[in-house]
Design a protein around this motif. Sequence first.
Motif, mmCIF file in Angstrom:
data_model
loop_
_atom_site.group_PDB
_atom_site.id
_atom_site.type_symbol
_atom_site.label_atom_id
_atom_site.label_comp_id
_atom_site.label_asym_id
_atom_site.label_seq_id
_atom_site.Cartn_x
_atom_site.Cartn_y
_atom_site.Cartn_z
ATOM 1 N N LEU A 230 0.871 -1.176 0.000
ATOM 2 C CA LEU A 230 0.000 0.000 0.000
ATOM 3 C C LEU A 230 0.903 1.220 0.000
ATOM 4 O O LEU A 230 1.784 1.359 0.855
ATOM 5 N N LEU A 231 0.693 2.122 -0.940
ATOM 6 C CA LEU A 231 1.458 3.368 -0.988
ATOM 7 C C LEU A 231 0.488 4.508 -0.679
ATOM 8 O O LEU A 231 -0.522 4.702 -1.381
ATOM 9 N N LEU A 232 0.754 5.271 0.423
ATOM 10 C CA LEU A 232 -0.148 6.310 0.909
ATOM 11 C C LEU A 232 0.500 7.677 0.689
ATOM 12 O O LEU A 232 1.705 7.855 0.947
ATOM 13 N N ASP A 233 -0.338 8.646 0.281
ATOM 14 C CA ASP A 233 0.137 10.024 0.147
ATOM 15 C C ASP A 233 -0.918 10.949 0.740
ATOM 16 O O ASP A 233 -2.116 10.849 0.415
ATOM 17 N N LEU A 234 -0.480 11.827 1.671
ATOM 18 C CA LEU A 234 -1.432 12.740 2.316
ATOM 19 C C LEU A 234 -1.898 13.789 1.302
ATOM 20 O O LEU A 234 -1.083 14.436 0.626
ATOM 21 N N ASP A 235 -3.200 13.980 1.239
ATOM 22 C CA ASP A 235 -3.779 14.901 0.260
ATOM 23 C C ASP A 235 -3.542 16.365 0.674
ATOM 24 O O ASP A 235 -3.644 16.724 1.860
ATOM 25 N N GLN A 236 -3.268 17.213 -0.338
ATOM 26 C CA GLN A 236 -3.119 18.658 -0.136
ATOM 27 C C GLN A 236 -2.132 18.981 0.994
ATOM 28 O O GLN A 236 -2.329 19.920 1.785
ATOM 29 N N PHE A 237 -1.036 18.177 1.075
ATOM 30 C CA PHE A 237 -0.100 18.375 2.176
ATOM 31 C C PHE A 237 0.610 19.722 2.081
ATOM 32 O O PHE A 237 0.875 20.383 3.092
ATOM 33 N N LYS A 238 0.928 20.164 0.868
ATOM 34 C CA LYS A 238 1.598 21.459 0.705
ATOM 35 C C LYS A 238 0.751 22.585 1.265
ATOM 36 O O LYS A 238 1.250 23.545 1.861
ATOM 37 N N ARG A 239 -0.590 22.486 1.088
ATOM 38 C CA ARG A 239 -1.495 23.507 1.602
ATOM 39 C C ARG A 239 -1.442 23.575 3.131
ATOM 40 O O ARG A 239 -1.506 24.663 3.719
ATOM 41 N N ILE A 240 -1.298 22.368 3.753
ATOM 42 C CA ILE A 240 -1.191 22.347 5.224
ATOM 43 C C ILE A 240 0.059 23.093 5.658
ATOM 44 O O ILE A 240 0.042 23.922 6.568
ATOM 45 N N ASN A 241 1.176 22.828 4.989
ATOM 46 C CA ASN A 241 2.434 23.494 5.329
ATOM 47 C C ASN A 241 2.327 25.002 5.097
ATOM 48 O O ASN A 241 2.788 25.821 5.912
ATOM 49 N N ASP A 242 1.716 25.365 3.947
ATOM 50 C CA ASP A 242 1.652 26.782 3.612
ATOM 51 C C ASP A 242 0.731 27.540 4.557
ATOM 52 O O ASP A 242 1.021 28.693 4.943
ATOM 53 N N ALA B 3 -8.209 22.688 14.140
ATOM 54 C CA ALA B 3 -8.626 21.418 13.539
ATOM 55 C C ALA B 3 -8.297 21.462 12.057
ATOM 56 O O ALA B 3 -8.893 22.240 11.309
ATOM 57 N N ILE B 4 -7.343 20.642 11.662
ATOM 58 C CA ILE B 4 -6.872 20.645 10.274
ATOM 59 C C ILE B 4 -7.401 19.399 9.583
ATOM 60 O O ILE B 4 -7.087 18.266 9.985
ATOM 61 N N PRO B 5 -8.225 19.568 8.511
ATOM 62 C CA PRO B 5 -8.731 18.381 7.792
ATOM 63 C C PRO B 5 -7.551 17.598 7.184
ATOM 64 O O PRO B 5 -6.582 18.182 6.693
ATOM 65 N N LEU B 6 -7.675 16.248 7.224
ATOM 66 C CA LEU B 6 -6.583 15.415 6.687
ATOM 67 C C LEU B 6 -7.175 14.194 6.015
ATOM 68 O O LEU B 6 -7.964 13.462 6.622
ATOM 69 N N THR B 7 -6.836 13.986 4.741
ATOM 70 C CA THR B 7 -7.244 12.769 4.028
ATOM 71 C C THR B 7 -6.022 12.191 3.333
ATOM 72 O O THR B 7 -4.973 12.837 3.219
ATOM 73 N N THR B 8 -6.204 10.989 2.819
ATOM 74 C CA THR B 8 -5.089 10.331 2.132
ATOM 75 C C THR B 8 -5.582 9.576 0.922
ATOM 76 O O THR B 8 -6.722 9.072 0.912
ATOM 77 N N SER B 9 -4.714 9.472 -0.085
ATOM 78 C CA SER B 9 -4.976 8.630 -1.258
ATOM 79 C C SER B 9 -4.053 7.422 -1.172
ATOM 80 O O SER B 9 -2.880 7.539 -0.781
#
Length: 522
Positions: free
Chosen positions: A391-403, A473-479
């Motif tokens: 399983l390869l997981l990548d957090l969605d919109q991670f750059k937006r969280i950092n920015d 509260a930061i929304p977090l999803t993954t693909s």
Amino acid sequence: MVDDDFLFAEDGTLKGAPAALPESRQPDGPPWRILIVDDDEEVHSVTRYALRKVRFRDRPLELLSAYSAAQALTMLAAEADVALVLLDVVMETDDAGLRLVRAIREDLADTAIRIILRTGQPGQAPEERVIVDYDVNDYKAKTELTSQKLFTTVIAALRAYDSITTIEANRRGLRRMIALDDRLRPDMGMEAYAQTVLEQAGPILGANACGLACVVEGVEGWSIGGTRFRPLAATGRFADMTAVPEGSPLHERLLAALADRRTGVAGQTATLYMPGPDGGAFLAILDCDRVLMPADAEMLGVLTAKFAGGLVNLVLYEQLSQANTDLRALTQTLEHRVAERTRELSEANAKLETLASIDSLTGILNRRRFMELAEAEWDRCTRYGRAFSLLLLDLDQFKRINDNHGHAAGDTAIRVAAERAGSSLRTTDCLARFGGEELVAMLPETDLPAALLAAERIRSAIGTHPVLHEDKAIPLTTSIGVASWRGDTETLAQLLDRADQALYQAKLQGRNRVEASRVTVS
């Protein structure tokens, strides 16, 4: 001299008696034992008469008689040290003598005893065949034996037997001497060392022996007046001796041995002289149950050198032991410091090993360690044909969280995602940080349908609740991309590539979803 009268006529019957042989006037040693095997009483009589005064190396002959091969075999099994067998071929059977030869060599396993065949019917046992097929040492027709030939044949056989048994005795003695090394230790103490050597001296010589070993005291400039002999060890009749009284016969024997200053044998007595350290000396005497020969003196010389060297080593060992005790006292602190430093290094190495395998941010495996485990699992599945999935997981919109929230919030998001993914996996599964905001999971013994279910659990666990960071509260999803191994034609790199392609499809399809690899391996 022995005359040349024939003992046997041409028909094999006895003829006359030999002249008397000269008698040695020297002291007797142990007799040479000769077994006469013949079914004719007169053969025994004339042989005894012919050899009645023969001596060899100042030892007389002892003649034994057997009147059949069966009787001879019984006697040889019971009697010790028979040097020579004068053996008739034809007795209870035409080949009784030849059968006895085989029994001596094979059943009794006696290769030292000399065997001389004598026959009045040589045609029944041709000489060439007998010499080749049977382990005999000589073959004589009775018609060719004269007193002189019997004499020379017997002496030659005894000389060969003496040489063989001497060599074998020396070999046994040397083997026992070598084995003695295993029983002698420098830490056993001088008395125990001397006792062990005395107890083994008899077996080394092949004799029963009573022995006494002493340290010489009171010797000044090799003047033996007032010399004392302190017993170190004793065996046999000397066993209870704790002192050697001055003026006693034993004291005189020891004084004579000390004055002689050498190892030697005389009759049944052996004397061992051993110079000690610092001008001292050790003496040992052995009283044996047999006359000692020159070969025994040579063996005793070797034993003396070993004994003397061992005693010197004992003294040196005691000195070394004391020095080691002092040294240990001086180095205890250093040893403690070395042990402490070793413990610290061991702990540091363990920490380094952990750092080399664990991702410092998330506390799960790093990419390097994951690849090692994945290679091992791929090897196992290749060998046994088992299934496994990645399983390869990548957090969605991670750059937006950092920015929007800063890198600290991004780190928190990665840590929370790792915790939630790990709680959704089995203990046999393997989770690692693959790079940046990417995680990778290996699921052993898992086919594609089961892997998709596991991926969905992870996706739901990560995306159901937002991540809290500094009261935000930061929304977090993954693909998630899923790929199952398709057999030994697919490499690990190809399997990872298919999982990555599936992850790419999940991103294209809108994120926060699980996609299975649809790529067929070429």
